[in-house]
Scaffold this motif. Structure first.
Motif, short mmCIF file in Angstrom:
data_model
loop_
_atom_site.label_atom_id
_atom_site.label_comp_id
_atom_site.label_asym_id
_atom_site.label_seq_id
_atom_site.Cartn_x
_atom_site.Cartn_y
_atom_site.Cartn_z
N VAL A 92 0.84 -1.20 0.00
CA VAL A 92 0.00 0.00 0.00
C VAL A 92 0.87 1.24 0.00
CG1 VAL A 92 -1.83 1.25 1.20
CG2 VAL A 92 -1.80 -1.25 1.27
N GLY A 93 1.93 1.23 0.81
CA GLY A 93 2.85 2.36 0.84
C GLY A 93 3.56 2.57 -0.48
N LEU A 94 4.01 1.49 -1.10
CA LEU A 94 4.69 1.61 -2.39
C LEU A 94 3.75 2.15 -3.46
CD1 LEU A 94 6.73 -1.74 -2.38
CD2 LEU A 94 7.66 0.57 -2.15
N MET A 95 2.49 1.71 -3.44
CA MET A 95 1.52 2.19 -4.43
C MET A 95 1.19 3.66 -4.18
SD MET A 95 -1.05 -1.09 -4.77
CE MET A 95 -1.88 -0.53 -6.27
N ALA A 96 1.06 4.04 -2.93
CA ALA A 96 0.73 5.43 -2.60
C ALA A 96 1.82 6.39 -3.03
CB ALA A 96 0.47 5.56 -1.10
N ASN A 97 3.05 5.90 -3.12
CA ASN A 97 4.18 6.74 -3.50
C ASN A 97 4.77 6.34 -4.86
OD1 ASN A 97 4.96 8.53 -0.96
ND2 ASN A 97 4.26 6.53 -0.22
N SER A 98 3.97 5.64 -5.65
CA SER A 98 4.42 5.19 -6.95
C SER A 98 4.47 6.34 -7.96
CB SER A 98 3.45 4.11 -7.47
OG SER A 98 3.74 3.75 -8.80
N GLU A 99 5.31 6.16 -8.98
CA GLU A 99 5.35 7.12 -10.08
C GLU A 99 4.24 6.85 -11.08
OE1 GLU A 99 9.22 7.05 -11.77
OE2 GLU A 99 10.22 7.82 -9.97
N ASP A 100 3.52 5.74 -10.89
CA ASP A 100 2.40 5.36 -11.75
C ASP A 100 1.12 6.01 -11.20
OD1 ASP A 100 0.28 4.17 -13.08
OD2 ASP A 100 1.13 2.16 -13.01
N PRO A 101 0.50 6.94 -11.94
CA PRO A 101 -0.70 7.61 -11.45
C PRO A 101 -1.84 6.66 -11.11
CG PRO A 101 0.16 8.72 -13.40
CD PRO A 101 0.92 7.44 -13.26
N GLU A 102 -1.94 5.56 -11.86
CA GLU A 102 -3.00 4.59 -11.60
C GLU A 102 -2.83 3.95 -10.22
OE1 GLU A 102 -4.60 0.22 -13.09
OE2 GLU A 102 -3.11 1.28 -14.29
N GLU A 103 -1.58 3.57 -9.89
CA GLU A 103 -1.33 2.95 -8.59
C GLU A 103 -1.60 3.95 -7.46
OE1 GLU A 103 2.41 0.97 -8.18
OE2 GLU A 103 1.68 -0.76 -9.31
N LYS A 104 -1.21 5.20 -7.65
CA LYS A 104 -1.48 6.22 -6.63
C LYS A 104 -2.98 6.37 -6.39
CE LYS A 104 2.40 9.40 -6.45
NZ LYS A 104 2.80 10.82 -6.53
N LYS A 105 -3.75 6.39 -7.47
CA LYS A 105 -5.20 6.54 -7.35
C LYS A 105 -5.81 5.35 -6.62
CE LYS A 105 -9.35 7.57 -10.06
NZ LYS A 105 -9.89 7.81 -11.43
N VAL A 106 -5.32 4.15 -6.93
CA VAL A 106 -5.81 2.95 -6.25
C VAL A 106 -5.55 3.06 -4.75
CG1 VAL A 106 -5.42 0.48 -5.91
CG2 VAL A 106 -5.63 1.41 -8.23
N ALA A 107 -4.33 3.45 -4.39
CA ALA A 107 -3.96 3.56 -2.97
C ALA A 107 -4.82 4.58 -2.23
CB ALA A 107 -2.48 3.90 -2.84
N GLU A 108 -5.18 5.65 -2.93
CA GLU A 108 -6.01 6.68 -2.31
C GLU A 108 -7.40 6.17 -1.96
OE1 GLU A 108 -6.04 9.82 -5.13
OE2 GLU A 108 -3.97 10.46 -4.72
N ASN A 109 -7.86 5.16 -2.70
CA ASN A 109 -9.23 4.69 -2.54
C ASN A 109 -9.39 3.42 -1.72
OD1 ASN A 109 -10.75 6.68 -4.14
ND2 ASN A 109 -9.49 5.95 -5.83
N ILE A 110 -8.29 2.93 -1.15
CA ILE A 110 -8.40 1.77 -0.28
C ILE A 110 -7.95 2.14 1.13
CG2 ILE A 110 -8.08 0.09 -2.13
CD1 ILE A 110 -5.21 -0.32 -1.14
N GLY A 111 -8.60 1.51 2.11
CA GLY A 111 -8.25 1.72 3.50
C GLY A 111 -7.51 0.52 4.06
N VAL A 112 -6.77 0.74 5.14
CA VAL A 112 -6.00 -0.31 5.81
C VAL A 112 -6.65 -0.60 7.16
CG1 VAL A 112 -3.79 -0.86 6.91
CG2 VAL A 112 -3.83 0.25 4.66
N PHE A 113 -6.93 -1.87 7.41
CA PHE A 113 -7.55 -2.28 8.67
C PHE A 113 -6.73 -3.40 9.31
CE2 PHE A 113 -10.38 -4.81 11.32
CZ PHE A 113 -11.00 -3.83 12.08
N TYR A 114 -6.37 -3.22 10.58
CA TYR A 114 -5.63 -4.24 11.32
C TYR A 114 -6.62 -5.19 12.00
CZ TYR A 114 -1.61 -1.10 10.83
OH TYR A 114 -0.61 -0.31 10.33
N PRO A 115 -6.71 -6.43 11.53
CA PRO A 115 -7.68 -7.37 12.12
C PRO A 115 -7.20 -7.99 13.43
CG PRO A 115 -6.53 -8.41 10.30
CD PRO A 115 -6.03 -6.99 10.36
N ASN A 116 -8.15 -8.56 14.15
CA ASN A 116 -7.89 -9.37 15.34
C ASN A 116 -7.23 -8.62 16.49
OD1 ASN A 116 -8.04 -11.23 12.88
ND2 ASN A 116 -8.15 -12.73 14.54
N GLN A 117 -7.54 -7.35 16.59
CA GLN A 117 -6.94 -6.56 17.67
C GLN A 117 -7.48 -6.94 19.05
OE1 GLN A 117 -4.16 -4.22 17.09
NE2 GLN A 117 -4.38 -5.87 15.59
#
Length: 357
Positions: A240-265
């Motif tokens: 997710v971090g790599l996509m959010a900071n990618s030089e590929d605009p498509e990957e950046k857009k994908v990262a912007e639209n997904i959330g991160v959830f830590y399960p089983n806390q």
């Protein structure tokens, strides 16, 4: 942060050991034969299954600071372990670096490592991220989390890995193939924590809820969520971090639209994948090797790796980039990483039995 820690573009200053029989992915590097300790004492030879520019830059900075040259062989972990076994006492390798606690346990069990003895390393890396007998130490971690479509999923509806098998996620779950070591270790952790029967129930439940048959890597699961193929996926945080900071605009857009959830806390905690470093059994440059491990686990290098490869530092004193902080804190699974290797064969068996292709 000192100027030497600027984000690398190319790591061409690194010298890669060009030994016969090794497949290296570092095509930009020059090829150089490793020299035995008696010929060149200012050297450390690394066999690594990690293929990241951030690692290469750390090696370069270490050389600039210490004068110790770092020679690198890059290949798949299993190939490197077999090579260490084959080379035996004649090996020039001093360090073995790889991803996944199960693989590190495999290297230990194949008798190609020796215990790491260093007070500095013990101070840098907490007990839970080191082998209990110090045959390897962690250098970074990634959490294997649930990612979700921000526009379609309320994170309050997420809770555990197990909940992904419930009817509300029917036809909405995305995951990569069962051949993925990440998934094998995830299931192995469930076998250790919950038993084989519960692990099999989980795998079968996920298969029943697949939005499509597993396809591609972790980034592809995020892209499938963005495309509306599914709503939730299982994925390592650093992608997710790599996509959010990618030089590929498509990957950046994908990262912007997904959330991160830590399960089983509230239960066993979130599964973590560890990258680790082992000292080879027949290291010829042991002192230099320990210096490199101390350097890589110290605060400055840890912060650089985290900022450039979006992994969590193992050194608790190291700061994380804002993106990782924005995902919040989480409780990590508590288990002996050796068990991931012990349960790997059973995990593969369960995947095959439940039809997780």
């Amino acid at each position: 942060m000192a100027s030497k820690w600027i984000k690398p573009v190319l790591a061409s200053a690194l010298l890669t050991i060009g030994l016969a029989g090794c497949n290296t992915t570092d095509n930009s590097s020059e090829s150089k034969e490793a020299k035995p300790a008696e010929e060149e004492s200012k050297v450390v030879n690394v066999y690594t299954a990690r293929h990241y520019e951030a690692d290469d830059q750390v090696y370069k900075n270490f050389t600039e600071e210490t004068g110790i040259e770092v020679n690198v062989v890059k290949a798949e972990a299993e190939e490197l372990i077999e090579r260490l076994k084959r080379e035996g006492e004649s090996t020039n390798a001093d360090l073995f670096i790889t991803v996944d606690g199960g693989v590190l346990a495999n290297a230990k069990n194949n008798d190609v490592l020796q215990p790491i003895e260093s007070d500095a390393i013990n101070e840098n890396v907490p007990d839970n991220l080191r082998d209990k007998e110090n045959y390897w130490v962690g250098m970074s971690t990634r959490a294997r989390v649930i990612v979700y479509a921000k526009d379609r999923v309320n994170p309050e509806d997420l809770s555990t890995y197990e909940d992904l098998t419930s009817d509300k996620w029917k036809g909405k779950v995305l995951a990569r193939s069962s051949t993925s070591l990440y998934n094998q270790s995830l299931l192995a952790s469930f076998i250790e924590l919950n038993g084989e029967e519960k692990a099999e129930e989980w795998a079968e439940g996920i298969v029943n809820n697949f939005a499509r048959q597993p396809d591609g890597g972790d980034r592809d699961q995020a892209k499938a969520i963005a495309a509306g193929t599914g709503d939730v996926g299982i994925m390592n945080t650093y992608y997710v971090g790599l996509m959010a900071n990618s030089e590929d605009p498509e990957e950046k857009k994908v990262a912007e639209n997904i959330g991160v959830f830590y399960p089983n806390q509230e239960t066993n905690g979130t599964h973590v994948n560890v990258s680790g470093i082992g000292l080879t059994k027949h290291s010829k440059n042991k002192e230099n090797a320990l210096k490199l491990v101390e350097y890589m686990t110290d605060v400055e290098a840890q912060e650089y790796l985290s900022a450039n490869n979006y992994e969590f530092p193992v050194n608790p004193e190291a700061q994380m980039p804002e993106l990782l902080k924005s995902w919040g804190e989480f409780k990590m699974q508590e288990l002996d990483f050796d068990t991931l290797g012990e349960h790997n064969a059973k995990a593969i068996e369960i995947f095959n039995k439940t039809g997780w292709k």
